[in-house]
Scaffold this motif. Structure first.
Motif, mmCIF file in Angstrom:
data_model
loop_
_atom_site.group_PDB
_atom_site.id
_atom_site.type_symbol
_atom_site.label_atom_id
_atom_site.label_comp_id
_atom_site.label_asym_id
_atom_site.label_seq_id
_atom_site.Cartn_x
_atom_site.Cartn_y
_atom_site.Cartn_z
ATOM 1 N N THR A 1 0.829 -1.198 0.000
ATOM 2 C CA THR A 1 0.000 0.000 0.000
ATOM 3 C C THR A 1 0.868 1.255 0.000
ATOM 4 O OG1 THR A 1 -0.098 0.180 2.402
ATOM 5 C CG2 THR A 1 -1.764 -1.225 1.334
ATOM 6 N N ALA A 2 0.253 2.372 -0.420
ATOM 7 C CA ALA A 2 0.974 3.647 -0.423
ATOM 8 C C ALA A 2 1.404 4.024 0.996
ATOM 9 C CB ALA A 2 0.103 4.739 -1.024
ATOM 10 N N ALA A 3 0.528 3.756 1.981
ATOM 11 C CA ALA A 3 0.865 4.075 3.374
ATOM 12 C C ALA A 3 2.079 3.276 3.836
ATOM 13 C CB ALA A 3 -0.323 3.808 4.284
ATOM 14 N N HIS A 4 2.128 1.993 3.462
ATOM 15 C CA HIS A 4 3.262 1.149 3.839
ATOM 16 C C HIS A 4 4.542 1.665 3.178
ATOM 17 C CE1 HIS A 4 5.162 -2.397 5.458
ATOM 18 N NE2 HIS A 4 5.655 -2.688 4.269
ATOM 19 N N THR A 5 4.449 2.066 1.918
ATOM 20 C CA THR A 5 5.604 2.617 1.197
ATOM 21 C C THR A 5 6.075 3.905 1.861
ATOM 22 O OG1 THR A 5 4.835 1.646 -0.866
ATOM 23 C CG2 THR A 5 6.416 3.446 -1.041
ATOM 24 N N ASP A 6 5.137 4.775 2.278
ATOM 25 C CA ASP A 6 5.507 6.016 2.961
ATOM 26 C C ASP A 6 6.269 5.730 4.240
ATOM 27 O OD1 ASP A 6 4.494 7.803 1.100
ATOM 28 O OD2 ASP A 6 2.574 8.043 2.128
ATOM 29 N N VAL A 7 5.794 4.772 5.026
ATOM 30 C CA VAL A 7 6.470 4.421 6.280
ATOM 31 C C VAL A 7 7.892 3.962 5.977
ATOM 32 C CG1 VAL A 7 6.520 2.747 8.178
ATOM 33 C CG2 VAL A 7 4.390 3.923 7.604
ATOM 34 N N GLU A 8 8.075 3.125 4.974
ATOM 35 C CA GLU A 8 9.418 2.652 4.615
ATOM 36 C C GLU A 8 10.308 3.800 4.163
ATOM 37 O OE1 GLU A 8 8.739 -0.411 1.725
ATOM 38 O OE2 GLU A 8 8.470 -1.944 3.273
ATOM 39 N N ARG A 9 9.762 4.738 3.406
ATOM 40 C CA ARG A 9 10.558 5.883 2.932
ATOM 41 C C ARG A 9 10.942 6.809 4.086
ATOM 42 N NH1 ARG A 9 7.144 6.646 -2.608
ATOM 43 N NH2 ARG A 9 8.252 5.020 -3.758
ATOM 44 N N VAL A 10 10.032 6.993 5.026
ATOM 45 C CA VAL A 10 10.348 7.812 6.204
ATOM 46 C C VAL A 10 11.414 7.114 7.044
ATOM 47 C CG1 VAL A 10 9.432 8.754 8.354
ATOM 48 C CG2 VAL A 10 8.131 9.002 6.235
ATOM 49 N N GLU A 11 11.277 5.802 7.236
ATOM 50 C CA GLU A 11 12.302 5.039 7.968
ATOM 51 C C GLU A 11 13.668 5.195 7.300
ATOM 52 O OE1 GLU A 11 10.603 1.107 7.933
ATOM 53 O OE2 GLU A 11 9.733 1.347 9.932
ATOM 54 N N ALA A 12 13.680 5.150 5.968
ATOM 55 C CA ALA A 12 14.946 5.295 5.237
ATOM 56 C C ALA A 12 15.521 6.702 5.407
ATOM 57 C CB ALA A 12 14.739 4.970 3.756
ATOM 58 N N ALA A 13 14.661 7.726 5.372
ATOM 59 C CA ALA A 13 15.136 9.104 5.559
ATOM 60 C C ALA A 13 15.678 9.289 6.972
ATOM 61 C CB ALA A 13 13.998 10.093 5.287
ATOM 62 N N ASN A 14 15.011 8.706 7.948
ATOM 63 C CA ASN A 14 15.458 8.789 9.338
ATOM 64 C C ASN A 14 16.825 8.102 9.501
ATOM 65 O OD1 ASN A 14 14.553 9.628 12.121
ATOM 66 N ND2 ASN A 14 14.893 7.448 12.494
ATOM 67 N N ALA A 15 16.958 6.910 8.930
ATOM 68 C CA ALA A 15 18.234 6.182 9.001
ATOM 69 C C ALA A 15 19.339 6.967 8.295
ATOM 70 C CB ALA A 15 18.087 4.794 8.393
ATOM 71 N N ALA A 16 19.024 7.578 7.144
ATOM 72 C CA ALA A 16 20.027 8.354 6.397
ATOM 73 C C ALA A 16 20.537 9.526 7.227
ATOM 74 C CB ALA A 16 19.429 8.850 5.080
ATOM 75 N N PHE A 17 19.655 10.141 8.011
ATOM 76 C CA PHE A 17 20.039 11.249 8.879
ATOM 77 C C PHE A 17 21.093 10.800 9.898
ATOM 78 C CE2 PHE A 17 18.895 13.454 12.975
ATOM 79 C CZ PHE A 17 19.498 14.659 12.682
ATOM 80 N N TYR A 18 20.825 9.706 10.597
ATOM 81 C CA TYR A 18 21.766 9.232 11.612
ATOM 82 C C TYR A 18 23.062 8.711 10.983
ATOM 83 C CZ TYR A 18 18.203 9.940 15.122
ATOM 84 O OH TYR A 18 17.277 10.520 15.967
#
Length: 167
Positions: free
Chosen positions: A2-19
């Motif tokens: 789902t689009a919502a599931h994809t958004d969560v994965e993309r946010v997780e990736a952005a958060n990980a990229a920050f750290y």
């Protein structure tokens, strides 16, 4: 998926990229992960880009920092004065509503120095437990940080000492 599931994965990736960028001391990457006035569709000729969209950051023990310039200066200062830092994130929770996402997590931070290089021994390390909230906003270039707020977690014996101290 789902689009919502994809958004969560993309946010997780952005958060990980920050750290990960913080661990590498990659200021350019850290900068690219924070909202810009252009991300918000603001014409910089009429607005001060440092204040537009008012990104904010609270590092443990620091006052609130507002504006992209002030926030990025704080990261430049931290990177310049930290030889080694590593984040072990636990209790990561992502919530996405529309174009806004909130990530809460526990930052288990190991810092000190100098960083290991060619088999050299690492200097004294300090561990710190911090809880953080990272707010992201969807942009045409992906999810970018809007706000970071981190607060230290008291050790159990710190809490016991506080309870024993008369007011």
């Amino acid at each position: 998926m789902t689009a919502a599931h994809t958004d969560v994965e993309r946010v997780e990736a952005a958060n990980a990229a920050f750290y990960e960028a913080l661990e590498r001391g990659d200021f350019e990457q850290v900068s690219s992960l924070w909202l810009t006035p252009a991300d918000l569709g603001v014409d910089e000729t009429y607005h001060d880009p440092a204040d537009t969209g008012v990104v904010s950051c609270v590092h443990p023990g620091w006052p609130v920092l507002t504006g992209r310039g002030e926030v990025l200066r704080s990261y430049a200062l931290i990177m310049a004065n930290t030889d080694y830092i590593q984040f072990f994130l636990t209790d990561v929770h992502v919530s996405v509503t529309g174009d806004t996402a909130v990530v809460t997590c526990t930052e288990n931070i190991l810092s000190g120095g100098p960083a290991p290089d060619d088999g050299e021994e690492l200097g004294p390390l300090v561990g710190q437990l911090v809880v953080a909230t990272n707010v992201f906003r969807r942009t045409p270039d992906g999810w970018k940080l809007w706000s970071h707020h981190a607060s230290p977690v008291l050790a159990e014996n710190d809490e016991a000492e506080d309870e024993e101290t008369p007011s």
